[in-house]
Design a protein around this motif. Structure first.
Motif, PDB file in Angstrom:
ATOM      1  N   GLU A 298       0.834  -1.210   0.000  1.00  0.00           N
ATOM      2  CA  GLU A 298       0.000   0.000   0.000  1.00  0.00           C
ATOM      3  C   GLU A 298       0.868   1.258   0.000  1.00  0.00           C
ATOM      4  O   GLU A 298       0.535   2.251  -0.644  1.00  0.00           O
ATOM      5  N   PHE A 299       1.981   1.185   0.707  1.00  0.00           N
ATOM      6  CA  PHE A 299       2.898   2.333   0.741  1.00  0.00           C
ATOM      7  C   PHE A 299       3.390   2.654  -0.677  1.00  0.00           C
ATOM      8  O   PHE A 299       3.431   3.812  -1.091  1.00  0.00           O
ATOM      9  N   PHE A 300       3.715   1.604  -1.450  1.00  0.00           N
ATOM     10  CA  PHE A 300       4.165   1.819  -2.831  1.00  0.00           C
ATOM     11  C   PHE A 300       3.039   2.410  -3.694  1.00  0.00           C
ATOM     12  O   PHE A 300       3.290   3.063  -4.690  1.00  0.00           O
ATOM     13  N   GLN A 301       1.800   2.139  -3.279  1.00  0.00           N
ATOM     14  CA  GLN A 301       0.657   2.706  -4.035  1.00  0.00           C
ATOM     15  C   GLN A 301       0.313   4.117  -3.562  1.00  0.00           C
ATOM     16  O   GLN A 301      -0.710   4.682  -3.936  1.00  0.00           O
ATOM     17  N   GLY A 302       1.148   4.673  -2.677  1.00  0.00           N
ATOM     18  CA  GLY A 302       0.943   6.050  -2.209  1.00  0.00           C
ATOM     19  C   GLY A 302      -0.075   6.150  -1.081  1.00  0.00           C
ATOM     20  O   GLY A 302      -0.514   7.247  -0.751  1.00  0.00           O
ATOM     21  N   LYS A 303      -0.420   4.993  -0.493  1.00  0.00           N
ATOM     22  CA  LYS A 303      -1.397   5.043   0.605  1.00  0.00           C
ATOM     23  C   LYS A 303      -0.664   5.259   1.934  1.00  0.00           C
ATOM     24  O   LYS A 303       0.541   5.021   2.017  1.00  0.00           O
ATOM     25  N   PRO A 304      -1.400   5.671   2.980  1.00  0.00           N
ATOM     26  CA  PRO A 304      -0.722   5.960   4.248  1.00  0.00           C
ATOM     27  C   PRO A 304      -0.269   4.690   4.952  1.00  0.00           C
ATOM     28  O   PRO A 304      -0.882   3.636   4.780  1.00  0.00           O
ATOM     29  N   VAL A 305       0.807   4.793   5.730  1.00  0.00           N
ATOM     30  CA  VAL A 305       1.214   3.650   6.558  1.00  0.00           C
ATOM     31  C   VAL A 305       0.580   3.813   7.929  1.00  0.00           C
ATOM     32  O   VAL A 305       0.540   4.907   8.466  1.00  0.00           O
ATOM     33  N   THR A 306       0.054   2.707   8.446  1.00  0.00           N
ATOM     34  CA  THR A 306      -0.711   2.817   9.692  1.00  0.00           C
ATOM     35  C   THR A 306       0.086   2.387  10.913  1.00  0.00           C
ATOM     36  O   THR A 306      -0.357   2.581  12.026  1.00  0.00           O
TER      37      THR A 306
END
Ligand SMILES: NC(=O)c1ccc[n+]([C@@H]2O[C@H](COP(=O)([O-])OP(=O)(O)OC[C@H]3O[C@@H](n4cnc5c(N)ncnc54)[C@H](O)[C@@H]3O)[C@@H](O)[C@H]2O)c1
Ligand SMILES: O=C(O)CC[C@@H](O)C(=O)O
Length: 524
Positions: A298-306
């Motif tokens: 998800e990080f590579f997809q530009g999403k936030p890391v939780t």
């Protein structure tokens, strides 16, 4: 294509999010086996076997994220990762239940001498009197560190009718009451407990927590358990207490040095051990590998890391709300850096209106990173922006104000240099995006994007026309143009945007136009 190095053994099924993703190349090898290609990797996944120190980070200049498939990050130099702008994440709760169950299994084994009795029976002995144990029911259990694992142990201990006493300096009375445990001082736990189990991280404060001074405060015949981190119980200090029988027994899953080859504790019959097995269940390994694999993807997809360790962890919902302001602030930082291209000592950000309901510290780091990016040649992002700014001697602060200048939200930033300062104000308008509404005191309205030209000039007839003519003569199409002034005939500004970057010679020609004071070519 993103390259991911999985350096320690991990559940194959847990890694499926990588295997199913065509834009990710997965390499499952030890660091020593890929020495020559370390610089290619974008992500590094580890358990506890690989030590991630500054030396390794220097060899991995493309690294963006380190993921620990587990809880403890003591094998990762988080400060060094932060310095290089690398995000560190972990899988905080994937192995909680397994570790709590393992701790409980160790407790039961310890007080009933199960490992010793097992060896005895297998040696063809039948010595029932040698292994008389202690009941758990009614005993005082001291839990030091009452986070995820500590609280799961308390649930299980309650079912065994134990009396639970907890020490955790960060646990509030209200939460302790809600969880039905007796919140104590450390000394109270040490004095009352028949069994003490530690569940803190290994930090400067917890290293040697159960050392000479505190061991002396425990009951004679106490049992100790460490399924957290080697070193929380001081291994050299306990020797004397084991020898004189003050400590009745110890259960250790973790050691100061792993594997514990020359460890004297292994010589004591009353010390039972496992080789760091707390999280070693199929379920926990699947959970932690899957948790970090999904998060990295998800990080590579530009999403936030939780579950970031070195920056604020944001849920998707919160990130979605923050993102427009974060994007605007980053652009404001880039713009500010180019408008004020001289040494600065301080950056001050002020938030007003609806943005103040959000995690503004994250937005501020985005602005700071945007500002610093143009000034240094190392990676700078929200992870290391504060650290980089400090190393450059730039003080940085943010605050909230009630003055929103008539907008529903407002972000203002001022950079202070030795002799001058520069201020930018922006706002986010839903459906229109982020806009700059004030530039160094001039009211204006433009989108901070693309190839821009900022011109400070005197408000005289013909200046705008001459600028237009020079650009036209050079076949340059003006995409947008905004103007602003303080007073008639005083200082004024133009902000122009172009489809292509402007050539240096054109900027130089423009500088000769009478009444133009300064020009800044800006790229965002
Ligand atoms: N043996 C294993 O395989 C295994 C598996 C998972 C976790 N762990 C280790 O267990 C530990 C706890 O994990 P968790 O998930 O419960 O973590 P957690 O962060 O949920 O809980 C840790 C608790 O320790 C408390 N604490 C911090 N400093 C303290 C201090 N000085 N004194 C007392 N309490 C203090 C914190 O307030 C927190 O509540 C970690 O060190 C982790 O690495 C080991
Ligand atoms: O990777 C492991 O098995 C150990 C994990 C454990 O120590 C942790 O901190 O999560």
């Amino acid at each position: 294509m993103y390259r991911v190095l999985v350096a320690d053994s991990m559940s194959e099924e847990g890694l499926l999010p990588f295997k199913d993703n065509p834009s990710i190349e997965l390499v499952q090898k030890k660091v020593s086996e890929v020495e020559s290609s370390l610089s290619n990797f974008d992500a590094l996944l580890v358990r506890s076997a690989t030590t991630v120190n500054e030396d390794l980070l220097v060899k991995m200049p493309n690294l963006k994220i380190i993921a620990r498939a587990g809880v403890g990050v003591d094998n990762i130099d988080v400060d060094a990762a932060t310095k290089y702008g690398v995000i560190v994440i972990n899988a905080p709760d994937g192995n909680t239940i397994s570790t709590a169950e393992h701790t409980f299994a160790m407790m039961a084994s310890l007080v009933r001498h199960i490992p010793q009795a097992n060896i005895s029976v297998k040696s063809r002995e039948w010595s029932r009197t040698s292994f008389v144990g202690m009941e758990l029911a009614g005993k005082h259990l001291g839990i030091i560190g009452f986070g995820r694992i500590g609280s799961e142990i308390a649930k299980r201990a309650r079912a065994f009718e134990m009396k639970i006493h907890v020490f955790d300096p960060f646990l509030t009375k209200a939460r302790a009451e809600k969880l039905g445990v007796d919140l104590c001082t450390l000394d109270e736990v040490l004095a009352i407990a028949d069994i003490i189990t530690v569940h803190t991280p290994l930090t400067k404060e917890t290293k040697g927590l159960l050392g000479n001074e505190n061991l002396a405060k425990t009951k004679k015949g106490v049992y100790l358990i460490n399924c957290a981190r080697g070193g929380i119980i001081d291994e050299s200090a306990v020797i004397e207490y084991l020898e004189n029988g003050h400590i009745a027994g110890m259960a250790l899953d973790v050691f100061e040095v792993e594997p514990p080859i020359n460890n004297r504790l292994l010589e004591f019959d009353q010390v039972i051990t496992t080789p760091h097995l707390g999280a070693s269940t199929r379920e926990a390994q699947l959970n932690v590998a899957n948790q970090v694999a999904r998060e990295v993807t998800e990080f590579f997809q530009g999403k936030p890391v939780t579950s970031a360790i070195n920056m604020p962890a944001l849920s998707k919902d919160i990130y979605d709300k923050i993102q427009p302001f974060y994007d605007l602030s980053k652009k404001m930082g880039i713009l500010l850096s180019q408008c004020m291209n001289e040494p600065i000592q301080e950056i001050s950000i002020t938030y007003a209106g609806s943005v103040t309901d959000l995690e503004t510290s994250f937005i501020s780091k985005g602005l700071l990173a945007g500002f610093l990016k143009a000034r240094i040649d190392t990676t700078v992002n929200e992870v290391n922006a504060a650290m980089v700014s400090k190393s450059l001697g730039i003080t940085f602060g943010d605050k909230i104000s009630s003055n929103n200048y008539g907008y529903s939200n407002s972000i203002s930033v001022i950079a202070f240099g030795e002799n001058k300062s520069f201020e930018i104000r922006g706002t986010y308008v839903p459906n229109y995006g982020g806009r700059i509404v004030n530039l160094d005191g001039f009211n204006i309205d433009f989108i901070p994007e693309g190839n821009l030209l900022y011109i400070l000039h005197r408000d005289r007839p013909g200046v705008i026309g001459r600028v237009g003519k020079i650009l036209g003569d050079n076949e340059i199409n003006i995409a947008t143009m905004q103007v602003g002034r303080r007073e008639i005939g005083g200082e004024a500004i133009m902000m122009l945007s172009f489809d292509k970057p402007l050539k240096k010679e054109v900027v130089e020609t423009l500088l000769h136009v009478p009444d133009i004071v300064t020009i800044r070519k800006i790229e965002i």
